[in-house]
Design an enzyme around this catalytic site. Sequence first.
Site, PDB file in Angstrom:
ATOM      1  N   ASN A  58     -21.145 -44.980  71.659  1.00  0.00           N
ATOM      2  CA  ASN A  58     -20.840 -44.963  70.220  1.00  0.00           C
ATOM      3  C   ASN A  58     -21.573 -46.120  69.557  1.00  0.00           C
ATOM      4  OD1 ASN A  58     -19.350 -44.380  67.761  1.00  0.00           O
ATOM      5  ND2 ASN A  58     -18.059 -46.155  68.209  1.00  0.00           N
TER       6      ASN A  58
ATOM      7  N   HIS B  35     -21.153 -48.708  66.531  1.00  0.00           N
ATOM      8  CA  HIS B  35     -20.080 -49.206  65.671  1.00  0.00           C
ATOM      9  C   HIS B  35     -20.626 -50.329  64.789  1.00  0.00           C
ATOM     10  CE1 HIS B  35     -16.021 -50.136  64.380  1.00  0.00           C
ATOM     11  NE2 HIS B  35     -16.331 -51.417  64.533  1.00  0.00           N
TER      12      HIS B  35
ATOM     13  N   LEU C 154     -11.363 -39.637  70.134  1.00  0.00           N
ATOM     14  CA  LEU C 154     -11.331 -38.694  71.263  1.00  0.00           C
ATOM     15  C   LEU C 154     -10.288 -39.142  72.288  1.00  0.00           C
ATOM     16  CD1 LEU C 154     -15.197 -38.378  71.565  1.00  0.00           C
ATOM     17  CD2 LEU C 154     -13.629 -36.584  70.767  1.00  0.00           C
TER      18      LEU C 154
ATOM     19  N   ASP D 175     -12.954 -48.291  70.164  1.00  0.00           N
ATOM     20  CA  ASP D 175     -13.991 -49.322  70.004  1.00  0.00           C
ATOM     21  C   ASP D 175     -13.864 -50.455  71.033  1.00  0.00           C
ATOM     22  OD1 ASP D 175     -14.930 -47.907  67.804  1.00  0.00           O
ATOM     23  OD2 ASP D 175     -13.684 -49.013  66.391  1.00  0.00           O
TER      24      ASP D 175
ATOM     25  N   GLY E  93     -25.607 -38.657  58.782  1.00  0.00           N
ATOM     26  CA  GLY E  93     -26.492 -38.433  59.924  1.00  0.00           C
ATOM     27  C   GLY E  93     -27.814 -39.179  59.870  1.00  0.00           C
TER      28      GLY E  93
ATOM     29  N   SER F  84     -22.828 -52.715  67.169  1.00  0.00           N
ATOM     30  CA  SER F  84     -22.711 -52.685  68.631  1.00  0.00           C
ATOM     31  C   SER F  84     -22.854 -51.248  69.127  1.00  0.00           C
ATOM     32  CB  SER F  84     -21.326 -53.171  69.071  1.00  0.00           C
ATOM     33  OG  SER F  84     -21.008 -54.416  68.495  1.00  0.00           O
TER      34      SER F  84
HETATM   35  C1  GRF Z   1     -22.790 -45.819  60.833  1.00  0.00           C
HETATM   36  O1  GRF Z   1     -22.588 -46.972  60.077  1.00  0.00           O
HETATM   37  C2  GRF Z   1     -22.179 -45.991  62.195  1.00  0.00           C
HETATM   38  O2  GRF Z   1     -22.225 -47.284  62.676  1.00  0.00           O
HETATM   39  C3  GRF Z   1     -20.745 -45.594  61.953  1.00  0.00           C
HETATM   40  O3  GRF Z   1     -20.833 -44.527  61.028  1.00  0.00           O
HETATM   41  C4  GRF Z   1     -22.024 -44.654  60.257  1.00  0.00           C
HETATM   42  C5  GRF Z   1     -22.781 -43.363  60.360  1.00  0.00           C
HETATM   43  O4  GRF Z   1     -23.880 -43.299  59.493  1.00  0.00           O
HETATM   44  N1  GRF Z   1     -20.086 -45.275  63.187  1.00  0.00           N
HETATM   45  P1  GRF Z   1     -24.874 -42.058  59.555  1.00  0.00           P
HETATM   46  O5  GRF Z   1     -24.034 -40.786  59.469  1.00  0.00           O
HETATM   47  O6  GRF Z   1     -25.631 -42.139  60.840  1.00  0.00           O
HETATM   48  O7  GRF Z   1     -25.761 -42.182  58.362  1.00  0.00           O
END
Ligand code: GRF
Length: 226
Positions: free
Chosen positions: A112, A114, A98, A150, A14, A141
């Site tokens: 999202n 990514h 989802l 994605d 998080g 992205s």
């Molecule tokens: C991030 O690298 C994000 O791009 C990917 O999952 C990771 C989440 O990291 N989808 P965090 O939980 O926000 O530290």
Amino acid sequence: MKKLKLAVLVSGSGTNLQTLINAQQANELPIEIVGVISNREDAYAIERAKNANINVAVLSHTSSGKRMTIKTFEKHALEQLKEWQADLVVLAGFMRVLSGDFINACPAPIINIHPSLLPKFKGLDTHARAIEAGEEEHGCSVHIVTAELDSGQILTQAILKVADDDTADTLQQRVHQLEYQILPFTIAMIAKGVFATDKAEYLDVQQGEVVAECLPKLPWKLVIDD
Ligand code: GRF
């Protein structure tokens, strides 16, 4: 300015959520995080939300020893999002796919973050795959979530140059730093009405249109040289 109500879906540490919490607390963005949904009860993101007095719903996929089906998760998540009256759903490290039914029924657009320059490297292990492919540039992205993984309209990308001595680990750390800038930037654009906010407008954006003709076409790319 009216605050954009965000619901954030998480599965892990998080740190992106924390960036948004910090921005909200510092009044840097016109946002209010109305709730956090985690599909894992051990996600550290839950602590971050609780520490900031944000509502948390844990819809654990292994609750009481039984795996919650995606259908059950989605039913509860939809109820929660409606109750919180979220304007925007942000997937920030949310690791379940989802369904199209959920995405259509969701009362708010879903974005999202990514960790790759989509459409390159959809799915997992993006940093290792970027190194393996000998990419000169890499990044992250923010895109609209559609039923295909994605693949929804890309709103923004943050780009860095891959260094000769980068490994999957160093790239992951460097890209994470970009995520903490591009996600708030994108949400700021939505909150300020530069990118579409309601679902009808969002569907236009999903078709690749921009809100105002005078603005650059999507995706907006930021080269962040750290
Ligand atoms: C991030 O690298 C994000 O791009 C990917 O999952 C990771 C989440 O990291 N989808 P965090 O939980 O926000 O530290």
